[in-house]
Design an enzyme around this catalytic site. Structure first.
Site, mmCIF file in Angstrom:
data_model
loop_
_atom_site.group_PDB
_atom_site.id
_atom_site.type_symbol
_atom_site.label_atom_id
_atom_site.label_comp_id
_atom_site.label_asym_id
_atom_site.label_seq_id
_atom_site.Cartn_x
_atom_site.Cartn_y
_atom_site.Cartn_z
ATOM 1 N N SER A 312 0.889 -1.382 -0.066
ATOM 2 C CA SER A 312 0.063 0.101 0.172
ATOM 3 C C SER A 312 0.940 1.091 0.040
ATOM 4 C CB SER A 312 -1.003 -0.004 1.303
ATOM 5 O OG SER A 312 -1.986 -1.250 1.285
ATOM 6 N N ARG A 335 0.302 9.402 4.785
ATOM 7 C CA ARG A 335 -0.755 8.667 5.559
ATOM 8 C C ARG A 335 -2.246 9.095 5.316
ATOM 9 N NH1 ARG A 335 1.149 4.483 8.996
ATOM 10 N NH2 ARG A 335 3.163 5.092 9.700
ATOM 11 N N HIS A 338 -2.978 7.416 1.914
ATOM 12 C CA HIS A 338 -3.274 5.927 2.648
ATOM 13 C C HIS A 338 -4.524 5.812 3.115
ATOM 14 C CE1 HIS A 338 -2.945 2.159 4.930
ATOM 15 N NE2 HIS A 338 -2.466 1.843 4.047
#
Length: 508
Positions: A312, A335, A338
């Protein structure tokens, strides 16, 4: 064609007395895809006698053997030269083999060894990185502190690269406590080194990935590797001990993957591990054998959580352009991407220059974290909050309902009023309600104490754009991180907080 004929899986133990049952040594052997046996050994000496027997029989019958052991084979980059005097794994194995004693009754000197290494290998580093011992043995281990040092891991890496992917993995420096692996690695490395020094065996054994360069050279008849049984979904029998189920599961998964020509994938180097990172892994850190891509039953998808996590973030890093951001904001942005799956969200990220620094400082000072809704609160990973931070949300309180009615405003706005005495130095995380962000700014204008950081990411079509723009245009002197426009949400807000609490320290 299968790479191996046999698969030996060892669940190791650092117990300091003979022990069977749960949390002791369990070993499983598959020959081809057939499970031959699962055995429970009381001591490490008994276990290694069985391992030697399997190796000798495999050599005699000309069968290729894969042997997996569940302890770390190396330490973080830079440590080998301190421990062994040379920047390679062999020097560490030789030094530990000389220092560690382990007798037939399972009594070892791992705590003493940790203290000696702290005092000799880490000279000039206050306290040394190894820490922890039984609380009742306060004076028995010179050089070994009972608690984790607070300063040292800025000078010495706390985790190997592989452990940064497996967030549940314990540090190799922690000697005591639930689930620790440091003593297991010390005793395990000593016993594997004895195999490498055995004149009858050493020419037939290769240690993966150090001597095999991952899957580049699997020519030796016996390949010994580090494994992590927690990567596998274990189906435990009604009366089966969990450790027995784990070794059985791993042995069968590897054997069946090899029968399907999939085991080479497990032993190969991940595509993203390149250059200096791969060199460090192959020379001193070591790695963990990957779980098969296709497991025996069910649909074809990746089940390994660490592999999902790795792929990922590799995808996010490959596809996103973060060059416009300062370095401390890049990992926060990763982050965020994601959490929402939208590469272009980075174009809408707004922040003050001091936001990351202010947020980390507040979290490390134990400041409260105030959330607008329960979804944000539940998205915060509390194990990353190591400084006693309260995580507060009052949207569901009965008092909030009454105040909201009185104020003629939303419950999320009223909750800000009820928590305003906690504002000073806090981190306020708003991921759902524009009215909460508007009300927060109104309360600061009215004289409420200023928080250390505002994470402003309410989502929606009414007020979301305007509330975030109000924060960006005038943050009232408060550091902030926000996402312009209609996009936002609880997952993005909590991901930002999690990045500040943990993600910036251990890599992705």
């Amino acid at each position: 064609m299968a790479l191996f004929d046999r698969y030996l899986i060892v669940d190791w133990s650092a117990a300091n007395a003979p022990k069977t049952g749960a949390d002791s040594i369990w070993i499983a052997l598959c020959d081809g895809t057939e499970l031959q046996w699962v055995r429970n050994l009381a001591t490490r000496f008994e276990a290694m006698a069985l391992v030697r027997e399997v190796i000798a029989d495999s050599l005699a019958s000309r069968k290729r053997l894969f042997a997996g052991f569940d302890f770390a084979f190396g330490y973080p980059q830079g440590v080998a030269e301190r421990i062994g005097g040379a920047p390679d794994w062999q020097s560490v194995w030789e030094r530990l083999s000389a220092l560690v004693s382990d007798n037939a009754d399972n009594q070892s000197n791992t705590y003493e060894t940790a203290g000696i290494l702290n005092q000799t290998a880490f000279e000039g580093v206050v306290d040394g990185p190894f820490w922890g011992h039984p609380h009742q043995h306060k004076e028995r281990y010179p050089g070994l502190a009972p608690k984790k040092p607070t300063h040292i891991f800025g000078m010495i890496r706390e985790f190997r690269r592989i452990e940064r992917l497996h967030k549940s993995a314990k540090s190799l420096w922690q000697m005591a406590g639930a689930g620790v692996v440091a003593a297991q690695s010390m005793t395990g490395i000593k016993h594997l080194q004895s195999l490498r020094e055995d004149l009858a065996l050493k020419d037939h054994i290769a240690i993966w990935p150090f001597e095999t360069r991952f899957a580049d050279d699997l020519s030796k008849q016996v390949v010994i590797a580090e494994i992590y049984p927690s990567l596998f979904a274990v189906q435990k029998g009604e009366d089966e001990v969990k450790d027995a189920a784990q070794v059985r599961t791993v042995a069968q998964a590897f054997s069946e993957a090899d029968a399907q020509d999939e085991f080479a994938y497990c032993l190969s180097c991940p595509d993203e591990l390149k250059g200096n990172d791969r060199a460090a892994v192959e020379s001193e850190e070591g790695w963990i054998v990957r779980a098969p891509k296709v497991q025996p039953d069910g649909m074809d998808y990746i089940r390994d959580p660490a592999e999902i996590y790795r792929q990922s973030f590799a995808t996010v890093e490959r596809e996103s352009d973060l060059t416009s951001l300062p370095k401390d904001m890049r990992k926060v942005a990763l982050r965020l991407i994601h959490s929402c799956g939208m590469i272009d969200i980075v174009d809408d990220v707004a922040f003050s220059s001091d936001a990351v620094k202010a947020g980390i400082a507040a979290i490390e000072a134990g400041a409260p974290i105030i959330c607008d809704v329960e979804m944000v609160r539940h998205g915060i990973i509390e194990r990353h909050l190591k400084h006693g931070n309260e995580v507060l949300c009052r949207i569901a309180d009965e008092a909030t309902r009454s105040l909201a009615s009185e104020m003629k405003n939303t419950r999320s706005a009223a909750a800000m009023d009820l928590l305003k005495d906690k504002f000073s130095g806090a981190v306020i995380v708003i991921g759902n309600a524009p009215t909460a962000l508007f009300r927060l700014l109104e309360l600061i204008d009215a004289g409420a104490a200023k928080p250390a950081l505002i994470i402003g990411m309410p989502v929606g079509f009414v007020g979301a754009v305007e509330s975030k723009q109000a924060l960006i245009e005038n943050s009232r002197g408060v550091p902030y991180i926000a996402v312009r426009g209609r996009r936002g949400g609880s997952a993005m807000a909590s991901a930002t907080l999690n990045a500040l609490a943990a993600g910036l320290k251990g890599g992705l």
